[in-house]
Design a protein around this motif. Structure first.
Motif, PDB file in Angstrom:
ATOM      1  N   UNK A 204    -110.070 -47.656 -28.427  1.00 47.01           N
ATOM      2  CA  UNK A 204    -111.139 -48.312 -29.344  1.00 47.01           C
ATOM      3  C   UNK A 204    -110.371 -47.171 -31.112  1.00 47.01           C
ATOM      4  N   UNK A 205    -109.145 -47.400 -31.212  1.00 49.95           N
ATOM      5  CA  UNK A 205    -108.596 -47.368 -32.606  1.00 49.95           C
ATOM      6  C   UNK A 205    -107.581 -48.536 -32.593  1.00 49.95           C
ATOM      7  N   UNK A 206    -107.967 -48.569 -34.621  1.00 55.59           N
ATOM      8  CA  UNK A 206    -107.001 -49.713 -35.295  1.00 55.59           C
ATOM      9  C   UNK A 206    -105.595 -49.307 -35.890  1.00 55.59           C
ATOM     10  N   UNK A 207    -104.627 -49.708 -35.161  1.00 59.05           N
ATOM     11  CA  UNK A 207    -103.631 -49.543 -36.308  1.00 59.05           C
ATOM     12  C   UNK A 207    -102.781 -50.954 -36.367  1.00 59.05           C
ATOM     13  N   UNK A 208    -102.391 -50.471 -38.628  1.00 59.68           N
ATOM     14  CA  UNK A 208    -102.154 -51.297 -39.121  1.00 59.68           C
ATOM     15  C   UNK A 208    -100.813 -50.878 -38.558  1.00 59.68           C
ATOM     16  N   UNK A 209     -99.337 -52.143 -38.818  1.00 57.59           N
ATOM     17  CA  UNK A 209     -98.083 -51.718 -38.615  1.00 57.59           C
ATOM     18  C   UNK A 209     -97.576 -52.304 -39.757  1.00 57.59           C
ATOM     19  N   UNK A 210     -96.763 -51.922 -41.053  1.00 58.60           N
ATOM     20  CA  UNK A 210     -95.870 -52.616 -41.761  1.00 58.60           C
ATOM     21  C   UNK A 210     -94.214 -52.327 -41.775  1.00 58.60           C
ATOM     22  N   UNK A 211     -93.698 -53.377 -41.210  1.00 60.82           N
ATOM     23  CA  UNK A 211     -92.025 -52.928 -41.288  1.00 60.82           C
ATOM     24  C   UNK A 211     -91.461 -53.597 -42.564  1.00 60.82           C
ATOM     25  N   UNK A 212     -90.709 -53.024 -43.030  1.00 62.48           N
ATOM     26  CA  UNK A 212     -89.652 -53.474 -44.466  1.00 62.48           C
ATOM     27  C   UNK A 212     -88.089 -52.950 -43.777  1.00 62.48           C
ATOM     28  N   UNK A 213     -86.868 -54.172 -44.210  1.00 63.12           N
ATOM     29  CA  UNK A 213     -86.123 -54.079 -43.937  1.00 63.12           C
ATOM     30  C   UNK A 213     -85.341 -52.816 -45.035  1.00 63.12           C
ATOM     31  N   UNK A 214     -84.122 -51.619 -44.406  1.00 60.68           N
ATOM     32  CA  UNK A 214     -83.368 -51.654 -44.919  1.00 60.68           C
ATOM     33  C   UNK A 214     -82.086 -51.831 -45.287  1.00 60.68           C
ATOM     34  N   UNK A 215     -81.291 -52.055 -46.143  1.00 63.15           N
ATOM     35  CA  UNK A 215     -79.671 -52.590 -46.408  1.00 63.15           C
ATOM     36  C   UNK A 215     -78.800 -51.749 -46.996  1.00 63.15           C
ATOM     37  N   UNK A 216     -78.904 -50.687 -47.526  1.00 67.03           N
ATOM     38  CA  UNK A 216     -78.920 -49.818 -47.848  1.00 67.03           C
ATOM     39  C   UNK A 216     -77.861 -48.928 -47.368  1.00 67.03           C
ATOM     40  N   UNK A 217     -77.868 -48.663 -46.243  1.00 69.38           N
ATOM     41  CA  UNK A 217     -77.506 -47.876 -44.675  1.00 69.38           C
ATOM     42  C   UNK A 217     -77.198 -48.719 -44.106  1.00 69.38           C
ATOM     43  N   UNK A 218     -76.782 -50.360 -43.709  1.00 72.06           N
ATOM     44  CA  UNK A 218     -76.962 -50.922 -43.250  1.00 72.06           C
ATOM     45  C   UNK A 218     -78.215 -51.543 -42.453  1.00 72.06           C
ATOM     46  N   UNK A 219     -78.313 -52.074 -41.762  1.00 73.25           N
ATOM     47  CA  UNK A 219     -78.685 -53.596 -41.576  1.00 73.25           C
ATOM     48  C   UNK A 219     -80.279 -51.766 -40.594  1.00 73.25           C
ATOM     49  N   UNK A 220     -80.874 -50.911 -41.305  1.00 74.42           N
ATOM     50  CA  UNK A 220     -81.700 -51.259 -40.415  1.00 74.42           C
ATOM     51  C   UNK A 220     -83.383 -51.425 -40.271  1.00 74.42           C
ATOM     52  N   UNK A 221     -84.625 -50.420 -40.677  1.00 72.80           N
ATOM     53  CA  UNK A 221     -86.159 -50.910 -40.708  1.00 72.80           C
ATOM     54  C   UNK A 221     -86.616 -49.301 -40.466  1.00 72.80           C
ATOM     55  N   UNK A 222     -87.735 -49.559 -41.462  1.00 75.40           N
ATOM     56  CA  UNK A 222     -88.271 -48.523 -41.784  1.00 75.40           C
ATOM     57  C   UNK A 222     -90.359 -49.267 -40.527  1.00 75.40           C
ATOM     58  N   UNK A 223     -90.805 -48.412 -40.559  1.00 68.99           N
ATOM     59  CA  UNK A 223     -91.623 -48.583 -40.430  1.00 68.99           C
ATOM     60  C   UNK A 223     -93.133 -48.120 -40.704  1.00 68.99           C
ATOM     61  N   UNK A 224     -93.885 -48.506 -41.217  1.00 69.32           N
ATOM     62  CA  UNK A 224     -94.903 -47.715 -41.110  1.00 69.32           C
ATOM     63  C   UNK A 224     -96.177 -47.664 -40.618  1.00 69.32           C
ATOM     64  N   UNK A 225     -97.010 -47.177 -40.265  1.00 71.49           N
ATOM     65  CA  UNK A 225     -98.646 -46.992 -38.903  1.00 71.49           C
ATOM     66  C   UNK A 225     -99.168 -46.704 -40.254  1.00 71.49           C
ATOM     67  N   UNK A 226    -100.395 -47.130 -40.136  1.00 71.08           N
ATOM     68  CA  UNK A 226    -101.752 -46.801 -41.104  1.00 71.08           C
ATOM     69  C   UNK A 226    -103.043 -46.832 -40.167  1.00 71.08           C
ATOM     70  N   UNK A 227    -103.872 -45.899 -39.795  1.00 69.34           N
ATOM     71  CA  UNK A 227    -104.860 -45.603 -38.573  1.00 69.34           C
ATOM     72  C   UNK A 227    -106.454 -46.359 -39.925  1.00 69.34           C
ATOM     73  N   UNK A 228    -106.762 -47.437 -39.354  1.00 71.57           N
ATOM     74  CA  UNK A 228    -108.013 -47.827 -39.852  1.00 71.57           C
ATOM     75  C   UNK A 228    -109.607 -48.034 -39.187  1.00 71.57           C
ATOM     76  N   UNK A 229    -109.409 -46.913 -38.299  1.00 69.96           N
ATOM     77  CA  UNK A 229    -109.945 -47.086 -37.144  1.00 69.96           C
ATOM     78  C   UNK A 229    -111.165 -46.444 -38.175  1.00 69.96           C
ATOM     79  N   UNK A 230    -111.356 -45.568 -39.143  1.00 67.76           N
ATOM     80  CA  UNK A 230    -111.605 -45.254 -39.869  1.00 67.76           C
ATOM     81  C   UNK A 230    -113.132 -46.449 -40.974  1.00 67.76           C
ATOM     82  N   UNK A 231    -112.472 -46.777 -40.976  1.00 71.45           N
ATOM     83  CA  UNK A 231    -112.385 -47.977 -42.197  1.00 71.45           C
ATOM     84  C   UNK A 231    -112.868 -49.124 -41.755  1.00 71.45           C
ATOM     85  N   UNK A 232    -112.235 -49.593 -40.331  1.00 74.74           N
ATOM     86  CA  UNK A 232    -113.447 -50.238 -39.439  1.00 74.74           C
ATOM     87  C   UNK A 232    -114.507 -49.839 -39.222  1.00 74.74           C
ATOM     88  N   UNK A 233    -114.623 -49.193 -38.584  1.00 76.46           N
ATOM     89  CA  UNK A 233    -116.591 -48.347 -38.053  1.00 76.46           C
ATOM     90  C   UNK A 233    -116.940 -48.582 -39.568  1.00 76.46           C
TER      91      UNK A 233
END
Length: 462
Positions: A204-233
């Motif tokens: 019943x929930x809707x999420x949006x995942x956005x991923x960005x690479x991080x190269x300052x301290x090695x080849x890592x990544x940052x994942x950010x999750x947004x809950x847009x359930x209320x916006x969808x509703x």
């Protein structure tokens, strides 16, 4: 400490003994050439005794010097041990002014600087954890080895991560192939697109995942999750609202257009013209009421409706509303009873808004109650609040619809759907009651029918 002390003392003793021996040998060799044989033997004996005494003196001196140096070294080692245990307070030890003291003070300065930087790092980390912990967005950081380095509580809750997710490979910790693929792309240096998905355990929930690479301290990544359930509703509510308004307007407009064309085609039939005009008037009135209700809801949403408090005679208000529906009540042979307790006859409220609330509730009861049914309107003081109850003996409301009857255009079972209504009456009732700092609820009666209860605060007349 004892091997170090023994080695230091031995080195000092040997150095002092060597210096004394060399000095005695030099003196003996310079004097032995001009002395008689007997005196020469005595000189050698004296030199030997002096050498023995010098060894004793060298031993005493070396022990004293070694003890002083060892004590200072022990103090430095104790301070270093405290530093290793995390006690970084600056000590008050006297290291002396020699090279050992200079080295010890340099160590203290370096450790204090490291301690200051560690405290700054702790404060920065605590600040970062506080910020991440208070965020509604989920944040997850993956290092260059593909392991989860940081995750806040929102991300843990959205992805249903286990408590031991930190330090584990994200492929094992995150059980969503789409997010894993996004992280793979980011770690390869590519910029992935956003991913919209519904969690497997909470569809019943809707999420949006956005991923960005991080190269300052090695080849890592940052994942950010947004809950847009209320916006969808909210977007769905908006779409439903537009669709409902279009439907409600299209129906009378179609009728008006059809009968207007009929009037144009048959202008000489007086009886048909009168009937068509009555139908057009009825549908235009329905459209006018719909537009008025929409405008009023817009004013309520915008906070443009103001309260004008005054003393209201509730019995007269209820009686007047029932009188407005007298023809319908008589046509359906309804039994309408109104009971207002003596202590509840006067209520300080906004008269026009109270009238609109009761009119909508009583009109619903009149329309939904079958022929020869009954309607009850009661007003009393209950638990320190003013309570008005409207009961009917209609078909009631399905349990799954009880929580949604106050939504705009929401239609319950067809048995409670009626032509002519705008579907906005109960939504207006809820807004008006909340504007008067009250609450309204609905429930089904055990004997059949619906019961609406309005509770308003009691105010003293000024």
């Amino acid at each position: 400490m004892r091997p170090v002390r023994s080695e230091l003392r031995s080195r000092i003793f040997l150095a002092a003994l060597a210096v004394t021996t060399v000095a005695l040998l030099f003196v003996t060799l310079t004097m032995v050439g001009g002395i008689e044989p007997g005196a020469r033997l005595r000189l050698v004996l004296v030199a030997a005794v002096a050498l023995a005494l010098s060894g004793v003196v060298a031993a005493v001196v070396s022990r004293a010097i070694a003890a002083s140096v060892a004590a200072r070294a022990a103090a430095i080692v104790e301070v270093a041990r405290r530093y290793a245990q995390g006690e970084l307070a600056r000590p008050h030890a006297d290291y002396g002014d020699d090279e050992l003291g200079v080295a010890a003070r340099a160590m203290d300065t370096a450790v204090q600087e490291l301690g200051r930087r560690l405290n700054e790092l702790r404060r920065d980390r605590a600040r970062m954890e506080a910020i991440l912990g208070s965020m509604v967005e989920g944040v997850l950081v993956v290092d260059e080895e593909g392991k989860v380095q940081l995750v806040n509580e929102a991300a843990r809750r959205m992805l249903r991560l286990e408590q031991d997710a930190l330090g584990r490979a994200y492929v094992e910790a995150i059980r969503h192939p789409g997010i894993v693929e996004q992280l793979d792309r980011a770690r390869d240096g590519r910029q992935p697109d956003g991913l919209e998905f519904a969690p497997a355990r909470d569809p019943g929930r809707t999420l949006v995942a956005r991923v960005a690479p991080v190269v300052a301290a090695g080849r890592g990544a940052v994942l950010v999750l947004h809950d847009i359930t209320d916006l969808k509703r909210a977007d769905q509510v908006r779409r439903d609202f537009v669709a409902n308004v279009s439907h409600e307007l299209r129906t009378p407009l179609t009728a008006i257009k059809g009968y207007a064309e009929a009037l144009i085609d048959e202008p000489d039939d007086a009886e048909a013209r009168q009937r068509f005009l009555e139908i057009i008037h009825r549908h235009s009135t329905r459209m006018e009421r719909l537009v008025k209700d929409l405008l009023r809801l817009a004013r309520l949403d915008a906070g443009q409706e103001v309260l004008e408090l005054a003393a209201c005679d509730v019995e007269n208000v209820v009686g007047g509303i029932i009188g407005d529906f007298e023809q319908t009540i008589a046509a359906k042979s309804l039994d309408v009873a109104s009971r207002v307790a003596p202590e509840a006859r006067t209520l300080v409220a906004d008269p026009s808004k109270l009238h609109d609330v009761l009119r909508n509730l009583i009109e619903n009861a009149v329309n939904y109650t079958p022929d020869r049914g009954g309607i009850e309107v009661e007003a009393a003081l209950v638990d320190g609040a003013y309570q008005i109850v409207v009961r009917d003996t209609g078909p009631g409301i399905p349990p799954e619809d009880l929580g949604r009857v106050f939504e705009r255009f929401y239609r319950v079972d067809k048995s409670r759907g009626r032509p002519g209504g705008t579907g906005l009456g109960l939504a207006i009732v809820r807004h008006l009651v909340e504007l008067m700092a009250g609450e309204v609820r609905v429930e089904n009666r055990a004997s059949g029918g619906a019961m609406f209860t309005v509770r308003l605060p009691t105010r003293r007349p000024e």
